[in-house]
Design an enzyme around this catalytic site. Structure first.
Site: not given
Ligand code: PGA
Length: 255
Positions: A11-13, A99, A101, A175, A215, A236
């Site tokens: 997921n590049w966000k 998600h 977020e 993250g 993470s 992410g």
């Molecule tokens: P991260 O994000 O690997 O940067 O912790 C995971 C995600 O939100 O899908």
């Protein structure tokens, strides 16, 4: 236990302009070179602006392209939103819904996520439904209750292993470089597995892929992916660089 084909999804966000497609090319090339030695499906969910270009570059290859969110409606007066049909038209085969977020930044509740999962299916996309507890909820020993509520509210009862993937992502692990212990991951994934098995008819709940996210890095992917009922990862930050992402996919390398 049913044999489940794992999925590693990146997921590049809100990261990446056209220059980032070089990382996608590098990833794609490596998968083409080593593809037969990877026992997992691999997907990248770039920003919506890059979906078409990403699809064009990965045509007929092993790398699937997904979206990061969709509106529940197929079209209409919803400025700035993107429908599942539009993602499908751009060549995506899946979309992340719910998600954390989105739940936090846009106030999405499980009911909204449920509607988005159905929208994904309507358009012929796989819905990757995310759930996860906050740090406060974990400290208060509410994790299993919170996750059960999110699964019940977000995953439609007609979900199948073909059209739905569930991703468990503890909000406090996203993250941050923090991860739950493998015992904690095992506990939550086992609970999600039993709940899906009860909720979904025809044995589908035993087959739906349950990803772990939060993470995931090359250094911890091996132990996290070995936890029972962990059927892959939602990644992410470490999906932005081809080498890091390949280091995670390596957890599923057979040759
Ligand atoms: P991260 O994000 O690997 O940067 O912790 C995971 C995600 O939100 O899908």
């Amino acid at each position: 236990m049913a044999e489940i084909q794992p999925l590693v999804a990146g997921n590049w966000k809100m990261n990446g302009t056209t220059g980032a497609l070089g990382e996608l090319d590098a990833l794609h090339q490596q998968l083409l070179d080593k593809g037969s030695g990877v026992n997992a499906d691999v997907m990248i969910c770039p920003p919506a602006t890059l979906v078409s270009a990403a699809v064009a570059r990965c045509q007929d290859g092993p790398l699937a392209i997904g979206g990061q969110d969709c509106h529940a409606n197929p079209s209409g007066a919803h400025t700035g939103d993107i429908s599942a049909e539009m993602l499908r038209d751009a060549g995506a085969t899946a979309v992340i819904v719910g998600h954390s977020e989105r739940r936090t930044d846009h106030g999405e509740a499980s009911g909204d996520v449920h509607a988005k999962a159905e929208a994904a299916w309507r358009a012929g996309l796989v819905a990757i439904v995310c759930v996860g507890e906050t740090e406060t909820e974990r400290r208060a020993n509410q994790t299993l209750k919170v996750i059960a509520g999110q699964i019940a509210g977000s995953v439609p009862a007609s979900a199948t292993a073909e059209n739905t993937v569930v991703a468990y992502e503890p909000v406090w692990a996203i993250g941050t470089g923090l991860t739950p212990t493998t015992d904690d991951v095992a506990e939550v994934h086992a609970a999600i597995r039993s709940q899906l098995a009860e909720m979904l008819p025809d044995g589908e709940g035993a087959k739906v892929r349950i990803l772990y996210g939060g993470s995931v890095k090359p250094a911890n992917a091996g132990e996290l992916m070995a936890v029972p009922h962990v059927n892959g990862a939602l990644v992410g930050g470490a999906s932005l660089k081809a080498d890091d992402f390949l280091g995670i996919i390596a957890a599923y390398r057979t040759a």
